[in-house]
Design a protein around this motif. Structure first.
Motif, PDB file in Angstrom:
ATOM      1  N   GLU A 395       0.835  -1.210   0.000  1.00 33.95           N
ATOM      2  CA  GLU A 395       0.000   0.000   0.000  1.00 33.95           C
ATOM      3  C   GLU A 395       0.868   1.258   0.000  1.00 33.95           C
ATOM      4  OE1 GLU A 395      -2.285  -3.444   1.178  1.00 33.95           O
ATOM      5  OE2 GLU A 395      -0.391  -2.637   1.945  1.00 33.95           O
ATOM      6  N   LEU A 396       1.972   1.218   0.715  1.00 28.86           N
ATOM      7  CA  LEU A 396       2.895   2.347   0.720  1.00 28.86           C
ATOM      8  C   LEU A 396       3.458   2.584  -0.673  1.00 28.86           C
ATOM      9  CD1 LEU A 396       4.644   4.494   2.146  1.00 28.86           C
ATOM     10  CD2 LEU A 396       6.265   2.666   2.702  1.00 28.86           C
ATOM     11  N   LEU A 397       3.830   1.517  -1.365  1.00 28.53           N
ATOM     12  CA  LEU A 397       4.362   1.647  -2.721  1.00 28.53           C
ATOM     13  C   LEU A 397       3.291   2.175  -3.676  1.00 28.53           C
ATOM     14  CD1 LEU A 397       6.397  -1.683  -2.896  1.00 28.53           C
ATOM     15  CD2 LEU A 397       7.351   0.627  -2.968  1.00 28.53           C
ATOM     16  N   ASP A 398       2.078   1.659  -3.550  1.00 31.05           N
ATOM     17  CA  ASP A 398       0.998   2.108  -4.442  1.00 31.05           C
ATOM     18  C   ASP A 398       0.687   3.586  -4.259  1.00 31.05           C
ATOM     19  OD1 ASP A 398       0.776  -0.428  -5.458  1.00 31.05           O
ATOM     20  OD2 ASP A 398      -0.967  -0.994  -4.245  1.00 31.05           O
ATOM     21  N   ALA A 399       0.867   4.081  -3.037  1.00 30.74           N
ATOM     22  CA  ALA A 399       0.563   5.485  -2.759  1.00 30.74           C
ATOM     23  C   ALA A 399       1.742   6.409  -3.012  1.00 30.74           C
ATOM     24  CB  ALA A 399       0.110   5.634  -1.303  1.00 30.74           C
ATOM     25  N   HIS A 400       2.895   5.840  -3.365  1.00 32.88           N
ATOM     26  CA  HIS A 400       4.096   6.653  -3.537  1.00 32.88           C
ATOM     27  C   HIS A 400       3.934   7.603  -4.716  1.00 32.88           C
ATOM     28  CE1 HIS A 400       8.295   7.813  -3.546  1.00 32.88           C
ATOM     29  NE2 HIS A 400       8.411   7.434  -4.810  1.00 32.88           N
ATOM     30  N   PRO A 401       4.113   8.898  -4.527  1.00 31.35           N
ATOM     31  CA  PRO A 401       3.956   9.851  -5.645  1.00 31.35           C
ATOM     32  C   PRO A 401       5.044   9.649  -6.695  1.00 31.35           C
ATOM     33  CG  PRO A 401       4.900  10.946  -3.728  1.00 31.35           C
ATOM     34  CD  PRO A 401       4.506   9.564  -3.275  1.00 31.35           C
ATOM     35  N   SER A 402       4.654   9.823  -7.948  1.00 25.50           N
ATOM     36  CA  SER A 402       5.604   9.628  -9.050  1.00 25.50           C
ATOM     37  C   SER A 402       6.157  10.933  -9.580  1.00 25.50           C
ATOM     38  CB  SER A 402       4.918   8.864 -10.191  1.00 25.50           C
ATOM     39  OG  SER A 402       3.782   9.580 -10.647  1.00 25.50           O
ATOM     40  N   ALA A 403       5.782  12.063  -8.973  1.00 25.65           N
ATOM     41  CA  ALA A 403       6.207  13.374  -9.479  1.00 25.65           C
ATOM     42  C   ALA A 403       7.582  13.745  -8.927  1.00 25.65           C
ATOM     43  CB  ALA A 403       5.179  14.433  -9.109  1.00 25.65           C
ATOM     44  N   GLU A 404       8.598  12.985  -9.283  1.00 22.55           N
ATOM     45  CA  GLU A 404       9.957  13.300  -8.871  1.00 22.55           C
ATOM     46  C   GLU A 404      10.601  14.228  -9.891  1.00 22.55           C
ATOM     47  OE1 GLU A 404      12.041   9.683  -8.249  1.00 22.55           O
ATOM     48  OE2 GLU A 404      10.933   9.174  -6.422  1.00 22.55           O
ATOM     49  N   PRO A 405      11.612  14.993  -9.499  1.00 25.23           N
ATOM     50  CA  PRO A 405      12.263  15.912 -10.440  1.00 25.23           C
ATOM     51  C   PRO A 405      12.815  15.176 -11.663  1.00 25.23           C
ATOM     52  CG  PRO A 405      12.983  16.330  -8.192  1.00 25.23           C
ATOM     53  CD  PRO A 405      12.190  15.064  -8.158  1.00 25.23           C
ATOM     54  N   VAL A 406      12.680  15.811 -12.811  1.00 28.16           N
ATOM     55  CA  VAL A 406      13.216  15.255 -14.053  1.00 28.16           C
ATOM     56  C   VAL A 406      14.459  16.051 -14.430  1.00 28.16           C
ATOM     57  CG1 VAL A 406      12.794  14.851 -16.491  1.00 28.16           C
ATOM     58  CG2 VAL A 406      10.944  14.493 -14.828  1.00 28.16           C
ATOM     59  N   HIS A 407      15.558  15.356 -14.666  1.00 28.98           N
ATOM     60  CA  HIS A 407      16.813  16.009 -15.023  1.00 28.98           C
ATOM     61  C   HIS A 407      17.115  15.712 -16.490  1.00 28.98           C
ATOM     62  CE1 HIS A 407      17.868  16.904 -10.787  1.00 28.98           C
ATOM     63  NE2 HIS A 407      17.207  15.788 -10.551  1.00 28.98           N
ATOM     64  N   LEU A 408      17.283  16.772 -17.272  1.00 28.39           N
ATOM     65  CA  LEU A 408      17.547  16.597 -18.691  1.00 28.39           C
ATOM     66  C   LEU A 408      18.830  15.812 -18.909  1.00 28.39           C
ATOM     67  CD1 LEU A 408      16.652  20.152 -20.041  1.00 28.39           C
ATOM     68  CD2 LEU A 408      15.252  18.081 -20.131  1.00 28.39           C
ATOM     69  N   HIS A 409      18.786  14.901 -19.877  1.00 34.05           N
ATOM     70  CA  HIS A 409      19.937  14.095 -20.288  1.00 34.05           C
ATOM     71  C   HIS A 409      20.405  13.122 -19.202  1.00 34.05           C
ATOM     72  CE1 HIS A 409      20.052  16.847 -23.632  1.00 34.05           C
ATOM     73  NE2 HIS A 409      20.367  17.872 -22.849  1.00 34.05           N
ATOM     74  N   ASP A 410      19.619  12.984 -18.148  1.00 30.10           N
ATOM     75  CA  ASP A 410      19.978  12.018 -17.111  1.00 30.10           C
ATOM     76  C   ASP A 410      19.455  10.648 -17.549  1.00 30.10           C
ATOM     77  OD1 ASP A 410      20.999  11.052 -14.776  1.00 30.10           O
ATOM     78  OD2 ASP A 410      19.259  11.576 -13.555  1.00 30.10           O
ATOM     79  N   PRO A 411      20.339   9.670 -17.799  1.00 28.34           N
ATOM     80  CA  PRO A 411      19.865   8.365 -18.277  1.00 28.34           C
ATOM     81  C   PRO A 411      18.911   7.726 -17.275  1.00 28.34           C
ATOM     82  CG  PRO A 411      22.254   8.548 -18.485  1.00 28.34           C
ATOM     83  CD  PRO A 411      21.804   9.717 -17.671  1.00 28.34           C
ATOM     84  N   VAL A 412      17.872   7.104 -17.789  1.00 29.37           N
ATOM     85  CA  VAL A 412      16.923   6.397 -16.935  1.00 29.37           C
ATOM     86  C   VAL A 412      17.607   5.164 -16.367  1.00 29.37           C
ATOM     87  CG1 VAL A 412      14.709   5.220 -16.831  1.00 29.37           C
ATOM     88  CG2 VAL A 412      14.984   7.233 -18.293  1.00 29.37           C
ATOM     89  N   LYS A 413      17.551   5.010 -15.058  1.00 32.51           N
ATOM     90  CA  LYS A 413      18.217   3.883 -14.425  1.00 32.51           C
ATOM     91  C   LYS A 413      17.281   2.686 -14.347  1.00 32.51           C
ATOM     92  CE  LYS A 413      20.443   2.331 -10.156  1.00 32.51           C
ATOM     93  NZ  LYS A 413      21.340   1.434 -10.884  1.00 32.51           N
ATOM     94  N   PHE A 414      17.759   1.549 -14.792  1.00 34.91           N
ATOM     95  CA  PHE A 414      17.031   0.304 -14.658  1.00 34.91           C
ATOM     96  C   PHE A 414      17.875  -0.664 -13.844  1.00 34.91           C
ATOM     97  CE2 PHE A 414      15.137   2.063 -18.527  1.00 34.91           C
ATOM     98  CZ  PHE A 414      13.784   1.908 -18.247  1.00 34.91           C
TER      99      PHE A 414
END
Length: 437
Positions: A395-414
Protein backbone atom coordinates in the motif's frame (compact mmCIF):
# COMPACT_ATOMS: atom_id res chain seq x y z
CA UNK A 1 18.59 -28.59 -24.95
CA UNK A 2 19.78 -29.14 -21.37
CA UNK A 3 21.33 -26.08 -19.80
CA UNK A 4 24.90 -26.79 -18.68
CA UNK A 5 25.81 -23.95 -16.29
CA UNK A 6 29.53 -24.73 -16.22
CA UNK A 7 29.75 -24.88 -20.02
CA UNK A 8 27.78 -21.64 -20.46
CA UNK A 9 29.92 -19.85 -17.88
CA UNK A 10 33.11 -21.06 -19.59
CA UNK A 11 31.88 -19.89 -23.01
CA UNK A 12 31.12 -16.44 -21.61
CA UNK A 13 34.52 -16.29 -19.90
CA UNK A 14 36.36 -17.22 -23.11
CA UNK A 15 34.50 -14.52 -25.05
CA UNK A 16 35.39 -11.96 -22.38
CA UNK A 17 39.07 -12.91 -22.28
CA UNK A 18 39.21 -12.97 -26.07
CA UNK A 19 37.82 -9.45 -26.35
CA UNK A 20 40.05 -8.11 -23.59
CA UNK A 21 43.32 -9.73 -24.64
CA UNK A 22 42.81 -8.92 -28.33
CA UNK A 23 43.84 -5.33 -27.56
CA UNK A 24 41.19 -4.10 -30.00
CA UNK A 25 39.30 -2.13 -27.35
CA UNK A 26 40.37 0.43 -24.76
CA UNK A 27 37.81 -1.04 -22.40
CA UNK A 28 35.71 -4.17 -22.00
CA UNK A 29 32.74 -4.22 -19.58
CA UNK A 30 31.58 -7.36 -17.80
CA UNK A 31 28.19 -7.31 -16.06
CA UNK A 32 27.66 -9.94 -13.41
CA UNK A 33 24.73 -11.12 -11.28
CA UNK A 34 25.35 -11.89 -7.59
CA UNK A 35 27.79 -14.72 -7.00
CA UNK A 36 28.64 -15.26 -10.66
CA UNK A 37 32.38 -15.41 -10.11
CA UNK A 38 33.56 -11.83 -10.64
CA UNK A 39 36.65 -12.38 -8.49
CA UNK A 40 37.34 -15.69 -10.22
CA UNK A 41 37.24 -13.90 -13.58
CA UNK A 42 39.57 -11.15 -12.32
CA UNK A 43 42.08 -13.70 -11.02
CA UNK A 44 41.93 -15.75 -14.22
CA UNK A 45 42.34 -12.75 -16.51
CA UNK A 46 45.27 -11.46 -14.48
CA UNK A 47 46.91 -14.89 -14.35
CA UNK A 48 46.71 -15.40 -18.10
CA UNK A 49 48.28 -12.01 -18.75
CA UNK A 50 51.14 -12.78 -16.33
CA UNK A 51 51.70 -16.17 -17.93
CA UNK A 52 52.08 -14.35 -21.25
CA UNK A 53 54.81 -12.18 -19.72
CA UNK A 54 52.66 -9.08 -19.21
CA UNK A 55 52.53 -6.77 -16.19
CA UNK A 56 49.31 -5.22 -15.03
CA UNK A 57 47.62 -3.12 -12.35
CA UNK A 58 44.43 -4.07 -10.53
CA UNK A 59 42.06 -1.55 -8.99
CA UNK A 60 39.67 -2.51 -6.19
CA UNK A 61 37.36 -0.32 -4.14
CA UNK A 62 38.12 -1.33 -0.54
CA UNK A 63 41.12 -2.64 1.35
CA UNK A 64 39.21 -5.86 2.08
CA UNK A 65 38.76 -6.45 -1.65
CA UNK A 66 42.44 -5.68 -2.28
CA UNK A 67 43.56 -8.18 0.37
CA UNK A 68 41.19 -10.86 -0.96
CA UNK A 69 42.48 -10.47 -4.52
CA UNK A 70 46.11 -10.38 -3.37
CA UNK A 71 45.69 -13.65 -1.48
CA UNK A 72 43.88 -15.32 -4.39
CA UNK A 73 46.49 -14.25 -6.95
CA UNK A 74 49.38 -15.27 -4.70
CA UNK A 75 47.94 -18.77 -4.48
CA UNK A 76 47.15 -18.92 -8.21
CA UNK A 77 50.62 -17.65 -9.26
CA UNK A 78 53.14 -18.99 -6.71
CA UNK A 79 56.05 -18.11 -9.00
CA UNK A 80 55.03 -14.48 -9.54
CA UNK A 81 55.57 -11.53 -7.21
CA UNK A 82 52.33 -9.76 -6.27
CA UNK A 83 52.59 -6.14 -5.12
CA UNK A 84 50.16 -4.77 -2.55
CA UNK A 85 50.33 -0.96 -2.79
CA UNK A 86 49.10 0.46 0.50
CA UNK A 87 48.94 3.54 2.68
CA UNK A 88 51.80 4.38 5.01
CA UNK A 89 51.72 2.36 8.21
CA UNK A 90 49.68 -0.46 6.67
CA UNK A 91 50.01 -3.75 8.54
CA UNK A 92 49.42 -6.77 6.25
CA UNK A 93 46.30 -8.71 7.13
CA UNK A 94 46.65 -12.35 8.24
CA UNK A 95 45.47 -13.43 4.78
CA UNK A 96 48.57 -12.09 3.06
CA UNK A 97 51.09 -11.44 5.85
CA UNK A 98 52.80 -14.82 5.58
CA UNK A 99 52.72 -15.28 1.82
CA UNK A 100 56.26 -15.43 0.38
CA UNK A 101 55.35 -13.99 -3.03
CA UNK A 102 53.55 -10.87 -1.75
CA UNK A 103 55.34 -7.55 -1.32
CA UNK A 104 53.65 -4.69 0.54
CA UNK A 105 54.81 -1.10 0.23
CA UNK A 106 53.41 2.42 0.24
CA UNK A 107 55.61 3.50 -2.72
CA UNK A 108 54.89 2.13 -6.16
CA UNK A 109 58.56 2.49 -7.19
CA UNK A 110 59.47 -0.18 -4.61
CA UNK A 111 57.07 -2.60 -6.33
CA UNK A 112 58.53 -2.14 -9.82
CA UNK A 113 59.51 -5.80 -10.06
CA UNK A 114 56.01 -7.11 -9.38
CA UNK A 115 54.07 -8.84 -12.13
CA UNK A 116 50.80 -7.54 -10.64
CA UNK A 117 50.33 -4.45 -8.50
CA UNK A 118 47.04 -4.12 -6.59
CA UNK A 119 45.62 -1.14 -4.72
CA UNK A 120 42.42 0.72 -4.03
CA UNK A 121 41.24 3.38 -6.47
CA UNK A 122 41.94 6.01 -3.79
CA UNK A 123 45.57 4.90 -3.50
CA UNK A 124 46.10 4.68 -7.26
CA UNK A 125 45.03 8.32 -7.57
CA UNK A 126 48.34 9.33 -5.94
CA UNK A 127 50.47 7.46 -8.50
CA UNK A 128 51.70 9.82 -11.22
CA UNK A 129 54.99 8.44 -12.59
CA UNK A 130 54.10 4.92 -13.73
CA UNK A 131 51.89 3.36 -16.38
CA UNK A 132 50.76 -0.11 -17.43
CA UNK A 133 49.39 -1.46 -20.66
CA UNK A 134 46.79 -3.58 -18.86
CA UNK A 135 44.43 -2.87 -15.97
CA UNK A 136 41.54 -4.65 -14.32
CA UNK A 137 38.92 -2.62 -12.45
CA UNK A 138 37.11 -4.80 -9.92
CA UNK A 139 33.64 -3.85 -8.59
CA UNK A 140 33.55 -1.11 -11.23
CA UNK A 141 29.92 -0.20 -10.50
CA UNK A 142 30.92 0.80 -6.97
CA UNK A 143 33.54 3.20 -8.33
CA UNK A 144 32.65 6.84 -9.03
CA UNK A 145 33.42 8.17 -12.50
CA UNK A 146 35.64 10.93 -11.11
CA UNK A 147 37.75 8.25 -9.40
CA UNK A 148 38.19 6.56 -12.79
CA UNK A 149 39.17 9.86 -14.38
CA UNK A 150 41.84 10.35 -11.71
CA UNK A 151 43.63 7.12 -12.70
CA UNK A 152 42.78 6.83 -16.41
CA UNK A 153 46.28 7.95 -17.49
CA UNK A 154 47.87 4.97 -15.72
CA UNK A 155 46.77 2.31 -18.24
CA UNK A 156 46.18 1.74 -21.93
CA UNK A 157 43.25 -0.69 -21.76
CA UNK A 158 41.13 -2.12 -18.98
CA UNK A 159 38.66 -4.83 -18.07
CA UNK A 160 35.76 -3.41 -16.02
CA UNK A 161 34.06 -6.08 -13.89
CA UNK A 162 31.05 -5.40 -11.69
CA UNK A 163 27.46 -6.06 -10.72
CA UNK A 164 25.01 -3.50 -12.18
CA UNK A 165 22.31 -4.53 -9.71
CA UNK A 166 24.29 -3.54 -6.61
CA UNK A 167 24.44 -0.17 -4.87
CA UNK A 168 25.65 2.80 -6.88
CA UNK A 169 28.40 5.09 -5.54
CA UNK A 170 26.99 7.49 -2.99
CA UNK A 171 27.92 10.76 -1.34
CA UNK A 172 26.58 12.91 1.48
CA UNK A 173 26.93 15.90 -0.88
CA UNK A 174 23.87 16.86 -2.93
CA UNK A 175 24.58 16.09 -6.58
CA UNK A 176 21.64 17.67 -8.41
CA UNK A 177 23.95 20.29 -9.95
CA UNK A 178 25.70 17.56 -12.00
CA UNK A 179 22.71 15.37 -12.87
CA UNK A 180 22.42 14.78 -16.61
CA UNK A 181 25.96 15.87 -17.44
CA UNK A 182 28.20 13.35 -19.20
CA UNK A 183 30.90 14.10 -16.64
CA UNK A 184 28.62 13.75 -13.60
CA UNK A 185 31.14 12.61 -10.94
CA UNK A 186 28.48 10.68 -9.03
CA UNK A 187 27.68 8.24 -11.83
CA UNK A 188 29.45 4.91 -11.66
CA UNK A 189 32.70 4.40 -13.52
CA UNK A 190 30.93 2.06 -15.95
CA UNK A 191 28.08 4.51 -16.61
CA UNK A 192 30.55 7.33 -17.31
CA UNK A 193 32.69 5.06 -19.46
CA UNK A 194 29.81 3.90 -21.65
CA UNK A 195 28.24 7.36 -21.99
CA UNK A 196 31.48 8.69 -23.41
CA UNK A 197 32.51 5.51 -25.28
CA UNK A 198 29.26 3.96 -26.54
CA UNK A 199 30.95 1.40 -28.80
CA UNK A 200 32.77 -0.56 -26.11
CA UNK A 201 31.83 -4.26 -25.85
CA UNK A 202 29.68 -5.43 -22.96
CA UNK A 203 29.52 -9.02 -21.76
CA UNK A 204 27.30 -10.85 -19.28
CA UNK A 205 28.25 -13.60 -16.84
CA UNK A 206 25.25 -15.92 -17.20
CA UNK A 207 25.34 -18.07 -14.05
CA UNK A 208 25.09 -17.32 -10.33
CA UNK A 209 26.92 -19.96 -8.32
CA UNK A 210 25.89 -18.47 -4.98
CA UNK A 211 22.15 -18.17 -5.19
CA UNK A 212 19.97 -21.27 -4.88
CA UNK A 213 17.59 -22.33 -7.63
CA UNK A 214 14.70 -20.76 -5.69
CA UNK A 215 16.24 -17.27 -5.82
CA UNK A 216 16.43 -16.71 -9.59
CA UNK A 217 12.64 -16.36 -10.17
CA UNK A 218 12.71 -13.31 -7.86
CA UNK A 219 16.16 -11.75 -8.17
CA UNK A 220 16.45 -11.98 -11.97
CA UNK A 221 13.19 -10.21 -12.96
CA UNK A 222 13.34 -7.73 -10.08
CA UNK A 223 16.93 -6.52 -10.49
CA UNK A 224 18.22 -7.88 -13.84
CA UNK A 225 15.14 -7.52 -16.07
CA UNK A 226 17.03 -7.21 -19.37
CA UNK A 227 19.83 -9.74 -19.00
CA UNK A 228 18.53 -12.23 -16.44
CA UNK A 229 20.67 -15.13 -15.27
CA UNK A 230 20.48 -18.80 -14.35
CA UNK A 231 21.68 -20.50 -11.21
CA UNK A 232 24.40 -23.11 -11.15
CA UNK A 233 22.17 -25.39 -9.10
CA UNK A 234 18.86 -26.97 -9.96
CA UNK A 235 15.84 -28.11 -7.93
CA UNK A 236 16.92 -30.35 -5.08
CA UNK A 237 20.64 -29.60 -5.38
CA UNK A 238 20.54 -27.68 -2.10
CA UNK A 239 18.54 -28.36 1.02
CA UNK A 240 18.12 -26.70 4.40
CA UNK A 241 17.14 -28.98 7.28
CA UNK A 242 17.14 -28.79 11.07
CA UNK A 243 18.64 -31.08 13.68
CA UNK A 244 15.53 -30.57 15.79
CA UNK A 245 12.87 -31.90 13.47
CA UNK A 246 9.64 -30.92 15.20
CA UNK A 247 8.71 -27.31 14.61
CA UNK A 248 6.94 -25.38 17.31
CA UNK A 249 3.72 -23.45 16.83
CA UNK A 250 5.27 -19.99 16.91
CA UNK A 251 5.35 -17.73 13.82
CA UNK A 252 9.16 -17.77 13.98
CA UNK A 253 9.25 -21.56 13.65
CA UNK A 254 6.67 -21.35 10.89
CA UNK A 255 8.70 -18.85 8.86
CA UNK A 256 11.82 -21.03 9.28
CA UNK A 257 9.88 -23.98 7.93
CA UNK A 258 8.63 -21.91 5.00
CA UNK A 259 12.13 -20.67 4.21
CA UNK A 260 13.60 -24.17 4.42
CA UNK A 261 10.98 -25.49 2.00
CA UNK A 262 10.96 -22.64 -0.54
CA UNK A 263 14.11 -20.57 -0.02
CA UNK A 264 12.04 -17.55 1.07
CA UNK A 265 10.13 -16.52 4.14
CA UNK A 266 8.29 -13.29 5.00
CA UNK A 267 7.48 -12.72 8.67
CA UNK A 268 4.82 -10.01 8.51
CA UNK A 269 4.24 -7.87 11.59
CA UNK A 270 0.99 -5.92 12.09
CA UNK A 271 0.71 -2.68 10.10
CA UNK A 272 1.96 0.33 12.05
CA UNK A 273 3.99 3.48 11.48
CA UNK A 274 7.09 3.26 13.64
CA UNK A 275 10.46 4.75 14.42
CA UNK A 276 13.36 3.50 12.31
CA UNK A 277 14.57 1.39 15.22
CA UNK A 278 11.22 -0.36 15.56
CA UNK A 279 11.65 -2.40 18.74
CA UNK A 280 9.17 -5.10 17.74
CA UNK A 281 10.71 -5.54 14.31
CA UNK A 282 14.24 -5.58 15.74
CA UNK A 283 13.22 -8.30 18.20
CA UNK A 284 11.57 -10.30 15.42
CA UNK A 285 14.65 -10.17 13.17
CA UNK A 286 16.90 -11.17 16.05
CA UNK A 287 14.49 -13.93 17.05
CA UNK A 288 14.56 -15.47 13.57
CA UNK A 289 18.37 -15.36 13.38
CA UNK A 290 18.70 -16.82 16.88
CA UNK A 291 16.20 -19.58 16.06
CA UNK A 292 18.26 -20.73 13.06
CA UNK A 293 21.10 -21.46 15.48
CA UNK A 294 18.89 -22.96 18.20
CA UNK A 295 17.24 -25.34 15.74
CA UNK A 296 20.62 -26.59 14.48
CA UNK A 297 20.17 -25.68 10.82
CA UNK A 298 22.10 -27.89 8.39
CA UNK A 299 22.90 -26.82 4.81
CA UNK A 300 23.31 -29.43 2.09
CA UNK A 301 24.90 -28.58 -1.26
CA UNK A 302 25.18 -31.50 -3.62
CA UNK A 303 26.39 -34.49 -1.63
CA UNK A 304 28.02 -32.54 1.21
CA UNK A 305 26.34 -31.13 4.31
CA UNK A 306 27.56 -28.79 7.02
CA UNK A 307 25.99 -27.11 10.06
CA UNK A 308 24.88 -23.51 9.68
CA UNK A 309 27.13 -21.95 12.29
CA UNK A 310 26.85 -18.38 13.54
CA UNK A 311 29.51 -17.34 11.01
CA UNK A 312 27.25 -18.54 8.18
CA UNK A 313 24.30 -16.34 9.19
CA UNK A 314 23.95 -12.67 8.27
CA UNK A 315 21.45 -10.06 9.42
CA UNK A 316 20.96 -6.99 7.21
CA UNK A 317 19.25 -3.61 7.56
CA UNK A 318 19.21 -0.28 5.74
CA UNK A 319 20.45 2.02 8.52
CA UNK A 320 23.35 1.98 10.96
CA UNK A 321 21.12 2.70 13.95
CA UNK A 322 19.05 -0.36 13.05
CA UNK A 323 22.27 -2.38 12.84
CA UNK A 324 23.32 -1.16 16.28
CA UNK A 325 19.94 -2.16 17.74
CA UNK A 326 20.17 -5.59 16.09
CA UNK A 327 23.68 -6.14 17.42
CA UNK A 328 22.42 -5.39 20.92
CA UNK A 329 19.49 -7.79 20.44
CA UNK A 330 21.85 -10.54 19.29
CA UNK A 331 24.21 -10.28 22.25
CA UNK A 332 25.47 -13.77 22.97
CA UNK A 333 25.75 -14.71 19.29
CA UNK A 334 28.90 -12.77 18.32
CA UNK A 335 29.60 -14.83 15.21
CA UNK A 336 26.52 -13.60 13.34
CA UNK A 337 27.31 -10.81 10.88
CA UNK A 338 25.05 -7.78 11.38
CA UNK A 339 25.51 -4.92 8.95
CA UNK A 340 24.07 -2.51 6.40
CA UNK A 341 23.58 -3.37 2.75
CA UNK A 342 26.57 -1.19 1.81
CA UNK A 343 28.90 -3.34 3.91
CA UNK A 344 27.32 -6.67 3.00
CA UNK A 345 28.06 -6.20 -0.70
CA UNK A 346 30.19 -8.98 -2.14
CA UNK A 347 29.70 -11.33 0.82
CA UNK A 348 27.77 -14.59 1.04
CA UNK A 349 26.20 -16.72 3.78
CA UNK A 350 24.09 -19.85 4.08
CA UNK A 351 21.06 -17.97 5.43
CA UNK A 352 20.21 -14.30 5.78
CA UNK A 353 17.59 -12.44 7.80
CA UNK A 354 16.79 -8.89 6.74
CA UNK A 355 14.64 -6.03 7.94
CA UNK A 356 12.72 -4.68 4.94
CA UNK A 357 13.80 -1.06 4.22
CA UNK A 358 10.16 0.08 3.93
CA UNK A 359 8.89 -1.64 7.08
CA UNK A 360 6.82 0.71 9.26
CA UNK A 361 7.53 3.79 7.15
CA UNK A 362 5.10 6.60 6.33
CA UNK A 363 6.93 7.49 3.10
CA UNK A 364 9.05 5.82 0.45
CA UNK A 365 12.13 7.99 -0.04
CA UNK A 366 14.70 7.59 -2.82
CA UNK A 367 17.08 6.05 -0.27
CA UNK A 368 14.60 3.35 0.71
CA UNK A 369 13.59 2.72 -2.91
CA UNK A 370 17.20 2.28 -4.09
CA UNK A 371 17.02 -0.96 -6.07
CA UNK A 372 20.63 -1.82 -5.31
CA UNK A 373 20.02 -1.75 -1.56
CA UNK A 374 17.19 -4.28 -1.74
CA UNK A 375 19.14 -6.35 -4.27
CA UNK A 376 22.12 -6.65 -1.92
CA UNK A 377 19.98 -7.56 1.05
CA UNK A 378 18.06 -10.28 -0.81
CA UNK A 379 20.98 -11.85 -2.68
CA UNK A 380 23.59 -12.80 -0.07
CA UNK A 381 22.27 -16.31 0.68
CA UNK A 382 23.12 -19.78 -0.57
CA UNK A 383 20.14 -21.52 1.02
CA UNK A 384 17.38 -19.23 2.28
CA UNK A 385 16.45 -15.62 3.04
CA UNK A 386 13.89 -14.50 5.61
CA UNK A 387 12.48 -10.97 5.32
CA UNK A 388 10.86 -9.29 8.32
CA UNK A 389 8.57 -6.33 7.77
CA UNK A 390 5.29 -4.75 8.72
CA UNK A 391 2.10 -5.14 6.72
CA UNK A 392 1.31 -2.23 4.43
CA UNK A 393 4.45 -2.18 2.26
CA UNK A 394 2.47 -2.75 -0.95
CA UNK A 395 0.00 0.00 0.00
CA UNK A 396 2.89 2.35 0.72
CA UNK A 397 4.36 1.65 -2.72
CA UNK A 398 1.00 2.11 -4.44
CA UNK A 399 0.56 5.48 -2.76
CA UNK A 400 4.10 6.65 -3.54
CA UNK A 401 3.96 9.85 -5.65
CA UNK A 402 5.60 9.63 -9.05
CA UNK A 403 6.21 13.37 -9.48
CA UNK A 404 9.96 13.30 -8.87
CA UNK A 405 12.26 15.91 -10.44
CA UNK A 406 13.22 15.25 -14.05
CA UNK A 407 16.81 16.01 -15.02
CA UNK A 408 17.55 16.60 -18.69
CA UNK A 409 19.94 14.09 -20.29
CA UNK A 410 19.98 12.02 -17.11
CA UNK A 411 19.86 8.36 -18.28
CA UNK A 412 16.92 6.40 -16.93
CA UNK A 413 18.22 3.88 -14.42
CA UNK A 414 17.03 0.30 -14.66
CA UNK A 415 15.81 -1.48 -12.76
CA UNK A 416 13.49 1.13 -11.31
CA UNK A 417 13.50 0.93 -7.51
CA UNK A 418 9.73 1.24 -7.23
CA UNK A 419 9.10 -1.55 -9.75
CA UNK A 420 11.76 -3.76 -8.16
CA UNK A 421 10.19 -3.27 -4.73
CA UNK A 422 6.78 -4.20 -6.11
CA UNK A 423 8.20 -7.37 -7.68
CA UNK A 424 9.88 -8.36 -4.42
CA UNK A 425 6.84 -7.80 -2.19
CA UNK A 426 4.59 -9.67 -4.66
CA UNK A 427 6.91 -12.67 -4.49
CA UNK A 428 7.26 -12.53 -0.71
CA UNK A 429 3.50 -12.49 -0.17
CA UNK A 430 3.37 -16.10 -1.37
CA UNK A 431 5.70 -16.99 1.53
CA UNK A 432 4.03 -14.80 4.16
CA UNK A 433 3.71 -15.88 7.78
CA UNK A 434 1.71 -13.48 9.97
CA UNK A 435 3.58 -12.67 13.16
CA UNK A 436 0.30 -12.68 15.06
CA UNK A 437 -0.47 -16.28 14.11
Amino acid sequence: MTFDPAAEAEKATLRILGDFRSGAHRGVVVNSPPGAGKSTLVVRAASELVQDGERLMIVAQTNEQVDDLTASLARRLPGALIGRLSAGGYVPSPRIGGLPNVACDDKVANLAGCAITIATAAKWAYVKDRSWEWAIIDEAYQMRSDALLAIAALFERALFVGDPGQLDPFSVVENDRWRGLTWDPMQSAVAGLLRNNPGLPEHQLPVSWRLPHSAAPLIAPAFYPFTGFRTGTGPGDRELTFSTRAFGRSPVDAVLETAAASGWGFLELPARHTMRTDGEAIAAVAGVARRFIERGAVARSGSSSSPVTQERVAVGAAHRDQVAALQAALTGLPGITVDTANRLQGREYDVTVILHPLSGRRDATAFHLEAGRLCVLTSRHRQACVVVGRAGIRELLDAHPSAEPVHLHDPVKFPDGWAASQTVISHLEAHRVPASA
